[in-house]
Design a protein around this motif. Structure first.
Motif, short mmCIF file in Angstrom:
data_model
loop_
_atom_site.label_atom_id
_atom_site.label_comp_id
_atom_site.label_asym_id
_atom_site.label_seq_id
_atom_site.Cartn_x
_atom_site.Cartn_y
_atom_site.Cartn_z
N THR A 1 0.83 -1.20 0.00
CA THR A 1 0.00 0.00 0.00
C THR A 1 0.87 1.25 0.00
OG1 THR A 1 -1.72 -1.17 1.25
CG2 THR A 1 -1.83 1.23 1.22
N LEU B 1 1.30 5.16 0.89
CA LEU B 1 0.78 6.12 1.85
C LEU B 1 1.57 7.42 1.76
CD1 LEU B 1 0.66 3.68 4.92
CD2 LEU B 1 -1.28 4.35 3.49
N LYS C 1 -0.44 12.80 6.72
CA LYS C 1 -0.48 11.36 6.87
C LYS C 1 -1.82 10.89 6.32
CE LYS C 1 2.58 11.22 10.90
NZ LYS C 1 3.73 10.71 10.13
N ALA D 1 -3.72 8.17 2.92
CA ALA D 1 -3.53 7.24 1.82
C ALA D 1 -3.12 8.02 0.58
CB ALA D 1 -4.82 6.46 1.57
#
Length: 310
Positions: free
Chosen positions: A63, A65, A71, A73
């Motif tokens: 994933t 990020l 902070k 996605a």
């Protein structure tokens, strides 16, 4: 005599033709290679920055990020663009300028260039590129502090490859599948109502009436679609908001089958500005459009219409 002269001319012609092909075969060939000479699977962190801003995204497991300036996605559309267009971009190994004294003519000024650094999982620098453009179809770039300037062979990428946090941050701020919902309570200035789920059936109730919402009801469908993919491409910090000018437009309390909860507080400012605070976190006021709010403040009658959604 004429016969010998023609023969001599023919021999000279053949020698010149042969010399031409020999020289052509021996002339250096232009090599086109990838700008980023690294394994895509080895890239664990991407840093994009210019003189004003910086964006950092990193890979955790499978994933992507964002770690700076937020902070959150990462935006999957941007990540797809990076690996499809930026990572595969090519250039000719023949430099446009071997010892550029003025980088301005290539758009590589410090106040204009876009820098890209790629790191592996151990923090090792894989590549460092500086991109510039002078309003041409193609970019120029150089590696690190080198004065060698090359031209990107693919279409310009510096315009989109820039440290815009709103572009790199995922716009999805809430994603709840319909089967995860237990109930929805909506309160707004003109009414309050409760939506309750029982397997595949939804029920509407307010102070005046209650009924089962017909399957395929568009109004209910739009609410479910909104909660499954609630998006905002911008947000403002609390310090940037005049809270005294805000008016509550609606509150949406969401109950989950897992016993969890979410709260959406919609605010209106002026005539056409809308914000959302998610779960009471006032550090971020997400910018909304009227349609996102309007889906929750509908009249009871529209929930009771038998219709099919497409």
């Amino acid at each position: 005599m004429k016969k010998y002269r023609n023969l001599i001319l023919l021999i000279i012609f053949l020698l010149l033709v042969g010399l031409f092909f020999i020289l052509r075969r021996n002339e250096p060939k232009e090599r086109v290679v990838k700008i980023i000479d690294a394994d895509s699977l080895a890239i664990a962190k991407i840093q994009v920055y210019n003189v004003a801003d910086t964006v950092i995204v990193y890979k955790k497991d499978d994933t992507w990020l964002m770690s700076y300036p937020d902070k959150a996605a990462a935006n999957m559309d941007m990540m797809e663009y990076f690996f499809k267009d930026v990572f595969t971009a090519t250039y000719s190994e023949t430099a446009m300028n071997e010892h550029a004294k003025s980088l301005h003519q290539y758009g590589l000024d410090k106040d204009k260039e876009v820098q890209l650094k790629l790191f592996d999982a151990n923090g090792k620098l894989l590549t460092h590129c500086r991109f510039g453009n002078t309003n041409n179809p193609f970019d120029y770039f150089r590696y690190g502090n080198s004065r060698k300037v090359y031209q990107v062979r693919s279409r310009a990428i510096s315009g989109r490859l820039r440290p815009d946090a709103n572009a790199w941050r995922s716009p999805i701020i809430l994603s709840i599948k319909p089967f995860e919902l237990a109930g929805i309570t909506v309160t707004h200035p003109k009414n309050s109502y409760v939506l309750t789920r029982d397997k595949t059936d939804w029920y509407y109730m307010d102070k005046n009436q209650q009924f089962m919402i017909p399957h395929g009801n568009v109004t209910m469908g739009k609410i479910l679609n909104t909660l499954e993919k609630l998006e905002s491409y911008r947000y403002s910090k609390a310090s940037e908001i005049d809270k005294k000018s805000l008016k509550i437009a609606a509150e949406v309390d969401i109950s989950l089958t897992s016993k969890g909860k979410h709260n959406l507080t919609f605010y209106k400012q002026g005539e056409d500005q809308y914000y959302l605070i998610l779960d009471g976190d006032e550090s971020r006021y997400y910018h909304m459009v009227l349609d996102q709010l309007y889906r929750f403040i509908r009249h009871a009658e529209v929930f009771n219409i038998q219709e099919l959604s497409y």
